[in-house]
Design a protein around this motif. Structure first.
Motif, mmCIF file in Angstrom:
data_model
loop_
_atom_site.group_PDB
_atom_site.id
_atom_site.type_symbol
_atom_site.label_atom_id
_atom_site.label_comp_id
_atom_site.label_asym_id
_atom_site.label_seq_id
_atom_site.Cartn_x
_atom_site.Cartn_y
_atom_site.Cartn_z
ATOM 1 N N SER A 71 0.847 -1.187 0.000
ATOM 2 C CA SER A 71 0.000 0.000 0.000
ATOM 3 C C SER A 71 0.888 1.245 0.000
ATOM 4 O O SER A 71 2.118 1.149 0.105
ATOM 5 C CB SER A 71 -0.885 -0.002 1.255
ATOM 6 O OG SER A 71 -0.072 0.013 2.417
ATOM 7 N N LEU A 72 0.272 2.418 -0.087
ATOM 8 C CA LEU A 72 1.046 3.656 -0.056
ATOM 9 C C LEU A 72 1.853 3.791 1.231
ATOM 10 O O LEU A 72 2.942 4.362 1.235
ATOM 11 C CB LEU A 72 0.113 4.870 -0.184
ATOM 12 C CG LEU A 72 -0.457 5.183 -1.570
ATOM 13 C CD1 LEU A 72 -1.390 6.389 -1.464
ATOM 14 C CD2 LEU A 72 0.656 5.451 -2.566
ATOM 15 N N ASP A 73 1.309 3.268 2.332
ATOM 16 C CA ASP A 73 1.998 3.393 3.612
ATOM 17 C C ASP A 73 2.870 2.169 3.934
ATOM 18 O O ASP A 73 3.210 1.918 5.082
ATOM 19 C CB ASP A 73 1.002 3.677 4.748
ATOM 20 C CG ASP A 73 -0.169 2.696 4.789
ATOM 21 O OD1 ASP A 73 -0.378 1.969 3.801
ATOM 22 O OD2 ASP A 73 -0.877 2.667 5.811
ATOM 23 N N GLY A 74 3.264 1.433 2.896
ATOM 24 C CA GLY A 74 4.255 0.386 3.063
ATOM 25 C C GLY A 74 3.773 -0.868 3.762
ATOM 26 O O GLY A 74 4.569 -1.588 4.370
ATOM 27 N N ARG A 75 2.483 -1.175 3.645
ATOM 28 C CA ARG A 75 1.936 -2.387 4.260
ATOM 29 C C ARG A 75 1.674 -3.444 3.187
ATOM 30 O O ARG A 75 1.185 -3.134 2.100
ATOM 31 C CB ARG A 75 0.642 -2.080 5.013
ATOM 32 C CG ARG A 75 0.806 -0.998 6.068
ATOM 33 C CD ARG A 75 1.640 -1.462 7.229
ATOM 34 N NE ARG A 75 2.246 -0.377 7.956
ATOM 35 C CZ ARG A 75 2.856 -0.514 9.125
ATOM 36 N NH1 ARG A 75 2.934 -1.703 9.696
ATOM 37 N NH2 ARG A 75 3.411 0.522 9.711
ATOM 38 N N ASP B 170 -2.703 -5.746 -13.521
ATOM 39 C CA ASP B 170 -1.625 -5.336 -14.426
ATOM 40 C C ASP B 170 -0.275 -5.363 -13.708
ATOM 41 O O ASP B 170 0.740 -5.764 -14.286
ATOM 42 C CB ASP B 170 -1.894 -3.930 -14.972
ATOM 43 C CG ASP B 170 -3.019 -3.909 -15.996
ATOM 44 O OD1 ASP B 170 -3.337 -4.984 -16.547
ATOM 45 O OD2 ASP B 170 -3.576 -2.827 -16.239
ATOM 46 N N SER B 171 -0.250 -4.936 -12.457
ATOM 47 C CA SER B 171 0.993 -5.002 -11.691
ATOM 48 C C SER B 171 1.402 -6.447 -11.456
ATOM 49 O O SER B 171 2.591 -6.782 -11.518
ATOM 50 C CB SER B 171 0.832 -4.280 -10.352
ATOM 51 O OG SER B 171 0.742 -2.890 -10.532
ATOM 52 N N ARG B 172 0.439 -7.300 -11.194
ATOM 53 C CA ARG B 172 0.769 -8.720 -10.985
ATOM 54 C C ARG B 172 1.305 -9.337 -12.268
ATOM 55 O O ARG B 172 2.228 -10.158 -12.235
ATOM 56 C CB ARG B 172 -0.457 -9.483 -10.474
ATOM 57 C CG ARG B 172 -0.921 -8.982 -9.107
ATOM 58 C CD ARG B 172 -1.880 -9.951 -8.450
ATOM 59 N NE ARG B 172 -3.123 -10.119 -9.187
ATOM 60 C CZ ARG B 172 -4.174 -9.327 -9.076
ATOM 61 N NH1 ARG B 172 -4.135 -8.271 -8.276
ATOM 62 N NH2 ARG B 172 -5.283 -9.565 -9.758
ATOM 63 N N ALA B 173 0.753 -8.925 -13.422
ATOM 64 C CA ALA B 173 1.271 -9.425 -14.694
ATOM 65 C C ALA B 173 2.714 -8.968 -14.901
ATOM 66 O O ALA B 173 3.561 -9.727 -15.388
ATOM 67 C CB ALA B 173 0.386 -8.951 -15.846
ATOM 68 N N PHE C 98 6.329 -1.918 -5.962
ATOM 69 C CA PHE C 98 4.992 -1.642 -6.490
ATOM 70 C C PHE C 98 4.145 -1.047 -5.361
ATOM 71 O O PHE C 98 4.028 -1.647 -4.286
ATOM 72 C CB PHE C 98 4.319 -2.930 -6.977
ATOM 73 C CG PHE C 98 4.947 -3.565 -8.183
ATOM 74 C CD1 PHE C 98 4.400 -3.387 -9.453
ATOM 75 C CD2 PHE C 98 6.071 -4.377 -8.057
ATOM 76 C CE1 PHE C 98 4.966 -3.996 -10.569
ATOM 77 C CE2 PHE C 98 6.648 -4.988 -9.164
ATOM 78 C CZ PHE C 98 6.092 -4.792 -10.423
ATOM 79 N N ARG C 99 3.530 0.108 -5.611
ATOM 80 C CA ARG C 99 2.671 0.721 -4.604
ATOM 81 C C ARG C 99 1.267 0.913 -5.174
ATOM 82 O O ARG C 99 1.097 1.473 -6.259
ATOM 83 C CB ARG C 99 3.240 2.072 -4.160
ATOM 84 C CG ARG C 99 4.477 1.972 -3.279
ATOM 85 C CD ARG C 99 4.891 3.355 -2.778
ATOM 86 N NE ARG C 99 6.014 3.304 -1.839
ATOM 87 C CZ ARG C 99 7.292 3.305 -2.196
ATOM 88 N NH1 ARG C 99 7.612 3.351 -3.486
ATOM 89 N NH2 ARG C 99 8.243 3.263 -1.289
ATOM 90 N N GLY D 97 -1.408 1.396 -14.584
ATOM 91 C CA GLY D 97 -2.767 1.709 -14.171
ATOM 92 C C GLY D 97 -2.718 2.747 -13.067
ATOM 93 O O GLY D 97 -2.062 3.784 -13.192
ATOM 94 N N ASP D 98 -3.377 2.454 -11.945
ATOM 95 C CA ASP D 98 -3.340 3.358 -10.802
ATOM 96 C C ASP D 98 -2.161 3.084 -9.886
ATOM 97 O O ASP D 98 -1.910 3.852 -8.942
ATOM 98 C CB ASP D 98 -4.639 3.247 -10.000
ATOM 99 C CG ASP D 98 -5.826 3.854 -10.732
ATOM 100 O OD1 ASP D 98 -5.597 4.737 -11.589
ATOM 101 O OD2 ASP D 98 -6.968 3.458 -10.447
ATOM 102 N N ASP D 99 -1.456 1.988 -10.107
ATOM 103 C CA ASP D 99 -0.289 1.643 -9.294
ATOM 104 C C ASP D 99 0.955 2.366 -9.818
ATOM 105 O O ASP D 99 0.981 2.865 -10.951
ATOM 106 C CB ASP D 99 -0.025 0.132 -9.322
ATOM 107 C CG ASP D 99 -1.153 -0.680 -8.705
ATOM 108 O OD1 ASP D 99 -2.000 -0.085 -7.999
ATOM 109 O OD2 ASP D 99 -1.181 -1.899 -8.932
#
Length: 217
Positions: free
Chosen positions: A13-17, A32-35, A168-169, A205-207
């Motif tokens: 996540s944005l806060d590193g979780r 898309d990030s997983r791909a 990846f965030r 995408g949004d990531d």
């Protein structure tokens, strides 16, 4: 001199979780990030996770690209005490590609009998990371992608063995009760913190995928 190039991949996540407090992590980042992560797997000789990740998520760790790679990366589990279940998808899919369990003690005959390669690297308590790197290099591996979890990632950072971080965030916030991307680094002051130089930023995408290399300073 180390010849094995090690990349740490983090999806947070944005806060590193990397997960909720109960361990739920599917899915923080987008498809898309997983791909993109699968393409990274295909580009590396080996993929590594800690046994905690295996127990929590039961991953397959294959590179599921289109088309599939000509050869799957070696799938490595840091498993000091030989806890990887025989029923895990990794063990059950040993015929799809090489699976390695890195232990710190004698034994693990059941894993070996199930088709898993067992490397003993350690003193019986925990895995010796530098001994593991030497063994990986002797086995002909030149690139390694570490995917988790936080304890394994922190141990390689502490040892100064990570060459690159691919982070990846996702645009979500989980909060302090979530599981952190990195375990304890044992820093006593900020001067001891390793520094990283950003070399690329990519929107998926949004990531966002940020790539860092270890700073020489």
């Amino acid at each position: 001199m180390k010849n094995l190039r090690i990349t740490l991949k983090i999806a947070s996540s944005l806060d590193g979780r990397i997960a909720l407090s109960d361990g739920t992590s599917q899915w923080i980042t987008s498809s898309d990030s997983r791909a993109r992560g699968h393409r990274m797997r295909a580009e590396n000789d080996a993929i590594m996770v800690g046994v905690g990740t295996v127990l929590a998520d039961d991953p397959l760790l294959t590179a599921r690209t289109v088309p599939l790679p000509a050869r799957q990366p070696v799938r490595i589990v840091a498993d000091s005490q030989g806890r990887m279940p025989l029923s895990s998808r990794l063990v059950q899919s040993a015929d799809l590609g090489r699976v390695v369990a890195v232990t710190s003690r004698e034994g693990s005959d059941t894993l070996a009998g199930a088709g898993v390669d067992v490397w003993r690297c350690g003193n019986g308590v925990r895995m010796d990371i530098r001994e593991f790197v030497r063994r990986a290099e002797a086995e002909g591996l030149r690139t390694l992608l570490i995917e988790g979890g936080s304890t394994l990632a922190a141990s390689f950072i502490r040892a100064g063995l990570v060459d690159e971080i691919a982070w990846f965030r996702a645009p979500i916030l989980i909060g302090g009760e979530g599981l952190p991307a990195l375990g304890a680094l044992g820093l006593s002051d900020l001067k001891s913190a390793t520094r990283w130089r950003p070399v690329a930023t990519e929107r998926i995408g949004d990531d966002v995928l940020d790539t860092y290399v270890r700073s020489e300073q």
